[in-house]
Design a protein around this motif. Structure first.
Motif, PDB file in Angstrom:
ATOM      1  N   UNK A   1     156.230  43.617 -30.569  1.00 61.20           N
ATOM      2  CA  UNK A   1     155.285  43.565 -29.461  1.00 61.20           C
ATOM      3  C   UNK A   1     154.568  42.219 -29.470  1.00 61.20           C
ATOM      4  N   UNK A   2     154.295  41.699 -30.657  1.00 63.17           N
ATOM      5  CA  UNK A   2     153.612  40.406 -30.760  1.00 63.17           C
ATOM      6  C   UNK A   2     154.446  39.294 -30.128  1.00 63.17           C
ATOM      7  N   UNK A   3     155.764  39.308 -30.365  1.00 63.96           N
ATOM      8  CA  UNK A   3     156.635  38.313 -29.744  1.00 63.96           C
ATOM      9  C   UNK A   3     156.588  38.438 -28.229  1.00 63.96           C
ATOM     10  N   UNK A   4     156.654  39.654 -27.739  1.00 66.46           N
ATOM     11  CA  UNK A   4     156.623  39.895 -26.299  1.00 66.46           C
ATOM     12  C   UNK A   4     155.317  39.382 -25.700  1.00 66.46           C
ATOM     13  N   UNK A   5     154.207  39.693 -26.335  1.00 62.70           N
ATOM     14  CA  UNK A   5     152.909  39.231 -25.838  1.00 62.70           C
ATOM     15  C   UNK A   5     152.822  37.704 -25.877  1.00 62.70           C
TER      16      UNK A   5
ATOM     17  N   UNK B   1     152.488  49.046 -33.507  1.00 63.55           N
ATOM     18  CA  UNK B   1     153.297  49.563 -32.419  1.00 63.55           C
ATOM     19  C   UNK B   1     154.594  48.746 -32.337  1.00 63.55           C
ATOM     20  N   UNK B   2     155.689  49.429 -32.120  1.00 58.73           N
ATOM     21  CA  UNK B   2     156.971  48.741 -32.019  1.00 58.73           C
ATOM     22  C   UNK B   2     157.430  48.719 -30.559  1.00 58.73           C
ATOM     23  N   UNK B   3     158.465  47.937 -30.305  1.00 57.26           N
ATOM     24  CA  UNK B   3     159.046  47.860 -28.971  1.00 57.26           C
ATOM     25  C   UNK B   3     159.455  49.255 -28.495  1.00 57.26           C
ATOM     26  N   UNK B   4     159.988  50.061 -29.389  1.00 57.59           N
ATOM     27  CA  UNK B   4     160.446  51.412 -29.035  1.00 57.59           C
ATOM     28  C   UNK B   4     159.306  52.305 -28.555  1.00 57.59           C
ATOM     29  N   UNK B   5     158.063  51.986 -28.928  1.00 65.74           N
ATOM     30  CA  UNK B   5     156.914  52.800 -28.546  1.00 65.74           C
ATOM     31  C   UNK B   5     156.338  52.418 -27.189  1.00 65.74           C
TER      32      UNK B   5
ATOM     33  N   UNK C   1     166.446  43.341 -25.403  1.00 60.99           N
ATOM     34  CA  UNK C   1     165.392  42.565 -26.070  1.00 60.99           C
ATOM     35  C   UNK C   1     165.806  42.225 -27.492  1.00 60.99           C
ATOM     36  N   UNK C   2     166.365  43.189 -28.206  1.00 66.54           N
ATOM     37  CA  UNK C   2     166.791  42.951 -29.589  1.00 66.54           C
ATOM     38  C   UNK C   2     167.878  41.875 -29.640  1.00 66.54           C
ATOM     39  N   UNK C   3     168.838  41.935 -28.714  1.00 64.44           N
ATOM     40  CA  UNK C   3     169.897  40.923 -28.684  1.00 64.44           C
ATOM     41  C   UNK C   3     169.347  39.529 -28.393  1.00 64.44           C
ATOM     42  N   UNK C   4     168.240  39.477 -27.662  1.00 66.05           N
ATOM     43  CA  UNK C   4     167.599  38.196 -27.359  1.00 66.05           C
ATOM     44  C   UNK C   4     166.673  37.749 -28.484  1.00 66.05           C
ATOM     45  N   UNK C   5     166.517  38.590 -29.512  1.00 66.41           N
ATOM     46  CA  UNK C   5     165.674  38.230 -30.647  1.00 66.41           C
ATOM     47  C   UNK C   5     164.218  38.625 -30.509  1.00 66.41           C
ATOM     48  N   UNK C   6     163.899  39.389 -29.490  1.00 72.42           N
ATOM     49  CA  UNK C   6     162.524  39.860 -29.293  1.00 72.42           C
ATOM     50  C   UNK C   6     162.442  41.250 -29.917  1.00 72.42           C
ATOM     51  N   UNK C   7     161.876  41.296 -31.099  1.00 76.57           N
ATOM     52  CA  UNK C   7     161.874  42.533 -31.870  1.00 76.57           C
ATOM     53  C   UNK C   7     160.484  43.084 -32.151  1.00 76.57           C
TER      54      UNK C   7
END
Length: 86
Positions: free
Chosen positions: A25-29, A1-5, A17-23
């Motif tokens: 779902x794993x990074x977000x979690x 699953x991607x951020x876009x989903x 999120x992309x500008x902050x380098x969070x690309x």
């Protein structure tokens, strides 16, 4: 699953999120909603608090409106703690 989903996150949120380098779902979690929101702020994304509610909603499975209503205070306190430690 991607951020876009992910639910709750529209194109503008995804771009911040992309500008902050969070690309991923794993990074977000891994970072969590508060640290991710703070990272977006530091990267110049100028997010509103709605992004914090949306990020928490993604991680908890709750609609952002429920997060904003029921978890606002605890998230704002956690954000304040995070920013003081940074």
């Amino acid at each position: 699953m991607s951020i876009a989903d992910l639910p709750n996150l529209g194109p503008k949120s995804q771009q911040m999120l992309a500008l902050a380098g969070v690309t991923s779902v794993e990074q977000l979690r891994s970072l969590g909603s508060v640290a991710t929101y703070a990272l977006v702020k530091r990267s110049g994304g100028n997010p509103s608090l709605n992004l914090l509610w949306a990020l928490e909603g993604v991680l908890t499975g709750l609609p952002w409106q429920v997060v904003a209503r029921d978890h606002r205070t605890s998230l704002l306190l956690a954000l304040d703690d995070h920013e003081q430690q940074a």
